[in-house]
Design a protein around this motif. Structure first.
Motif, PDB file in Angstrom:
ATOM      1  N   SER A  83       0.952  -1.310  -0.324  1.00 54.39           N
ATOM      2  CA  SER A  83      -0.160   0.216  -0.241  1.00 54.39           C
ATOM      3  C   SER A  83       0.820   1.476  -0.259  1.00 54.39           C
ATOM      4  O   SER A  83       2.305   1.075  -0.202  1.00 54.39           O
ATOM      5  N   GLU A  84       0.581   2.649   0.095  1.00 48.95           N
ATOM      6  CA  GLU A  84       1.678   3.797  -0.171  1.00 48.95           C
ATOM      7  C   GLU A  84       1.977   3.751   1.559  1.00 48.95           C
ATOM      8  O   GLU A  84       0.707   3.183   2.421  1.00 48.95           O
ATOM      9  N   PRO A  95      -2.149   5.882   3.282  1.00 55.25           N
ATOM     10  CA  PRO A  95      -3.379   5.595   2.979  1.00 55.25           C
ATOM     11  C   PRO A  95      -4.028   6.452   3.265  1.00 55.25           C
ATOM     12  O   PRO A  95      -4.098   7.068   4.527  1.00 55.25           O
ATOM     13  N   ASP A 111      -6.068   0.532   5.536  1.00 53.74           N
ATOM     14  CA  ASP A 111      -5.873   0.157   4.433  1.00 53.74           C
ATOM     15  C   ASP A 111      -4.255  -0.085   4.259  1.00 53.74           C
ATOM     16  O   ASP A 111      -3.294  -0.854   3.331  1.00 53.74           O
ATOM     17  N   TYR A 112      -3.406   0.498   5.390  1.00 54.34           N
ATOM     18  CA  TYR A 112      -2.221  -0.171   5.919  1.00 54.34           C
ATOM     19  C   TYR A 112      -1.995  -1.062   5.475  1.00 54.34           C
ATOM     20  O   TYR A 112      -2.113  -1.929   6.133  1.00 54.34           O
ATOM     21  N   SER A 113      -0.575  -1.689   3.992  1.00 54.59           N
ATOM     22  CA  SER A 113      -0.391  -2.729   3.842  1.00 54.59           C
ATOM     23  C   SER A 113       1.033  -3.466   3.854  1.00 54.59           C
ATOM     24  O   SER A 113       1.574  -2.632   3.349  1.00 54.59           O
TER      25      SER A 113
END
Length: 294
Positions: A194-195, A198, A203-205
């Protein structure tokens, strides 16, 4: 002439920061540091504060405390007393008071279960100070294209709030120690899915990976087996302060890729960490950033 003078000034101040990182165990007084900068000690502390927004004493204190906190979280073999002494404190209780004031946890509590959010906030001033001189610039000549072999890996996934990444890193290090997968013999990778920031923290991955061809038993809570695929990659090496590799990734995507005529392959950008803080000073850490290509 003005540009040359400013460049010389920045080079002198950079020497001071590098010296501090390299000699955190030494007596870093004004006399020593002003001589490194080749400035009068009567003015050096004001110049330092004006440049970095922190006094020399505060900067050194934060740099020592950052190393101490890393050792507490990631180096179980080192005692709290030894860590306190290395941080410049004469007694563990003085270190404990300073640590609690800054991180809202005792050193022993932080070692068992770090609260990373106040930790990140505490070192904001240090990161801001360093960013004033340590803005990395990259050139096309620094990027090489390599044919990378496929690497089987053990993966610990981090999904969700990036402020809790430190806890995942702590579990990852503990697992690889127990598995006998030392960084000197088994390479360390980070795969960014992810960004870095994010729109929603949920949504961080990111995947934390260690290279190994050893069979990995399925562990739904911690580790799974995977592969970093082989193929052509654009590779950019970053030396020093590799905790934030976003500028290198942005350079590859924004500047290098459009000018290269290359196309990306269907695998995320990732890095291999070649040396680690606090095993080496922060300005000596090294990481390679890989952009997979068709």
């Amino acid at each position: 002439m003005k540009a040359a003078a400013l460049q010389d000034y920045h080079a002198r101040m950079q020497r001071v920061l590098d010296h501090i990182d390299r000699h955190l165990d030494d007596d870093l007084d004004l006399d020593a540091l002003s001589s490194i900068a080749a400035y009068s000690k009567y003015h050096f502390h004001r110049q330092f504060t004006a440049t970095f927004g922190l006094s020399v004493h505060r900067y050194v204190q934060l740099a020592r405390m950052k190393r101490a906190s890393y050792r507490l979280a990631y180096e179980d073999a080192k005692s709290v007393t030894d860590i306190a002494m290395d941080a410049g404190y004469d007694a563990p209780d003085a270190f404990a008071r300073a640590f609690r004031q800054r991180f809202r946890q005792s050193p022993s509590s932080f070692r068992k279960s770090p609260d990373w959010e106040p930790w990140l906030a505490a070192f904001g001033p240090l990161d801001d100070a360093r960013s004033k001189l340590m803005q990395k610039t990259f050139t096309i000549d620094a990027v090489t294209i390599r044919d990378v072999p496929a690497t089987p890996v053990a993966i610990m996934e981090h999904r969700g709030d990036p402020t809790t990444l430190g806890a995942t890193i702590q579990r990852f290090i503990a697992w690889r120690k127990a598995a006998g997968l030392h960084p000197k013999t088994n390479p360390t990778f980070t795969v960014w899915r992810s960004e870095r920031r994010p729109a929603s923290p949920a949504d961080y991955s990111v995947d934390l990976c260690v290279g190994t061809d050893r069979p990995i038993e399925a562990d739904s809570e911690q580790i799974k087996a995977g592969v970093i695929p082989g193929g052509r990659c654009a590779v950019l090496r970053v030396v020093g302060h590799t905790d934030n590799l976003e500028p290198a990734a942005l350079y590859l995507y924004r500047d290098w890729l459009p000018a290269s005529g290359e196309e990306t392959r269907d695998f995320p950008i990732y890095c291999q960490r070649l040396s680690f803080f606090p095993e080496v000073p922060e300005h000596e850490t090294v990481a390679d950033v890989f952009l997979p290509l068709k």
